[in-house]
Design a protein around this motif. Structure first.
Motif, PDB file in Angstrom:
ATOM      1  N   MET A   1      14.846 -61.385 107.526  1.00 51.96           N
ATOM      2  CA  MET A   1      13.777 -61.797 106.637  1.00 51.96           C
ATOM      3  C   MET A   1      14.148 -61.379 105.213  1.00 51.96           C
ATOM      4  SD  MET A   1       9.705 -60.995 107.049  1.00 51.96           S
ATOM      5  CE  MET A   1       9.637 -61.814 108.628  1.00 51.96           C
ATOM      6  N   ALA A   2      13.963 -62.260 104.264  1.00 54.24           N
ATOM      7  CA  ALA A   2      14.285 -61.986 102.866  1.00 54.24           C
ATOM      8  C   ALA A   2      13.365 -60.908 102.309  1.00 54.24           C
ATOM      9  CB  ALA A   2      14.148 -63.264 102.056  1.00 54.24           C
ATOM     10  N   ALA A   3      13.664 -60.439 101.104  1.00 51.40           N
ATOM     11  CA  ALA A   3      12.831 -59.414 100.453  1.00 51.40           C
ATOM     12  C   ALA A   3      11.376 -59.869 100.428  1.00 51.40           C
ATOM     13  CB  ALA A   3      13.338 -59.162  99.053  1.00 51.40           C
ATOM     14  N   PHE A   4      10.479 -58.948 100.726  1.00 50.88           N
ATOM     15  CA  PHE A   4       9.067 -59.270 100.816  1.00 50.88           C
ATOM     16  C   PHE A   4       8.300 -58.351  99.879  1.00 50.88           C
ATOM     17  CE2 PHE A   4       4.826 -58.916 102.633  1.00 50.88           C
ATOM     18  CZ  PHE A   4       4.509 -60.248 102.842  1.00 50.88           C
ATOM     19  N   ASN A   5       7.363 -58.920  99.122  1.00 48.67           N
ATOM     20  CA  ASN A   5       6.551 -58.139  98.191  1.00 48.67           C
ATOM     21  C   ASN A   5       5.225 -57.790  98.861  1.00 48.67           C
ATOM     22  OD1 ASN A   5       5.126 -57.016  96.099  1.00 48.67           O
ATOM     23  ND2 ASN A   5       5.523 -58.662  94.656  1.00 48.67           N
ATOM     24  N   TYR A   6       5.061 -56.526  99.212  1.00 48.72           N
ATOM     25  CA  TYR A   6       3.854 -56.053  99.883  1.00 48.72           C
ATOM     26  C   TYR A   6       2.686 -55.840  98.917  1.00 48.72           C
ATOM     27  CZ  TYR A   6       6.581 -55.003 104.109  1.00 48.72           C
ATOM     28  OH  TYR A   6       7.364 -55.086 105.234  1.00 48.72           O
ATOM     29  N   ASP A   7       2.917 -55.983  97.625  1.00 46.04           N
ATOM     30  CA  ASP A   7       1.893 -55.666  96.623  1.00 46.04           C
ATOM     31  C   ASP A   7       1.081 -56.859  96.134  1.00 46.04           C
ATOM     32  OD1 ASP A   7       2.506 -52.931  96.619  1.00 46.04           O
ATOM     33  OD2 ASP A   7       4.178 -53.260  95.236  1.00 46.04           O
ATOM     34  N   VAL A   8       1.459 -58.066  96.518  1.00 43.78           N
ATOM     35  CA  VAL A   8       0.727 -59.245  96.059  1.00 43.78           C
ATOM     36  C   VAL A   8      -0.470 -59.515  96.973  1.00 43.78           C
ATOM     37  CG1 VAL A   8       2.755 -60.290  94.962  1.00 43.78           C
ATOM     38  CG2 VAL A   8       2.205 -60.838  97.329  1.00 43.78           C
ATOM     39  N   PRO A   9      -1.504 -60.192  96.460  1.00 39.51           N
ATOM     40  CA  PRO A   9      -2.660 -60.520  97.304  1.00 39.51           C
ATOM     41  C   PRO A   9      -2.280 -61.466  98.438  1.00 39.51           C
ATOM     42  CG  PRO A   9      -3.161 -60.859  94.984  1.00 39.51           C
ATOM     43  CD  PRO A   9      -1.690 -60.617  95.074  1.00 39.51           C
ATOM     44  N   GLY A  10      -3.065 -61.412  99.500  1.00 36.88           N
ATOM     45  CA  GLY A  10      -2.821 -62.292 100.636  1.00 36.88           C
ATOM     46  C   GLY A  10      -4.118 -62.775 101.248  1.00 36.88           C
ATOM     47  N   GLU A  11      -4.064 -63.965 101.811  1.00 34.39           N
ATOM     48  CA  GLU A  11      -5.204 -64.548 102.507  1.00 34.39           C
ATOM     49  C   GLU A  11      -4.906 -64.516 103.996  1.00 34.39           C
ATOM     50  OE1 GLU A  11      -5.068 -68.273 100.225  1.00 34.39           O
ATOM     51  OE2 GLU A  11      -7.154 -67.786  99.725  1.00 34.39           O
TER      52      GLU A  11
END
Length: 104
Positions: A1-11
């Motif tokens: 899995m590529a780099a993932f940003n855990y800090d952005v909002p999610g639905e």
């Protein structure tokens, strides 16, 4: 899995299934995807997690990807200890719903 940003909002959308039928769709918006992932893994039953989707910047993540993101060494939040606490949580969920789930 590529780099993932855990800090952005999610639905986050979840749908519990009973046999071949699906129950209502539930929606949650989280300030960070890390919080959404923690909710999915630590608070949902297996049936609810199986019918879940996290949408981040137009990209969809299902139960398998949510488990991988939670297990990643890059996951920024402290994980809940598994074990006895999980069985108590499952029992409470079953008691509150009026059903007893013997599979959790």
């Amino acid at each position: 899995m590529a780099a993932f940003n855990y800090d952005v909002p999610g639905e986050f959308y979840s749908r519990k299934t009973r046999g071949l039928r699906s129950t209502s769709l539930t929606y949650h918006r989280f300030d960070t995807t890390a919080e959404a992932i923690r909710f999915a893994i630590e608070d949902l039953s297996s049936a609810e997690l199986g019918g879940s989707t996290l949408i981040v910047d137009g990209e969809r993540f299902g139960a398998k990807e949510l488990r991988q993101l939670y297990a990643s060494s890059l996951y920024p939040l402290q994980r809940k200890e598994r074990g006895a606490d999980r069985s108590v949580q499952s029992h409470r969920r079953a008691k509150n719903s009026g059903r007893i789930n013997l599979t959790d």
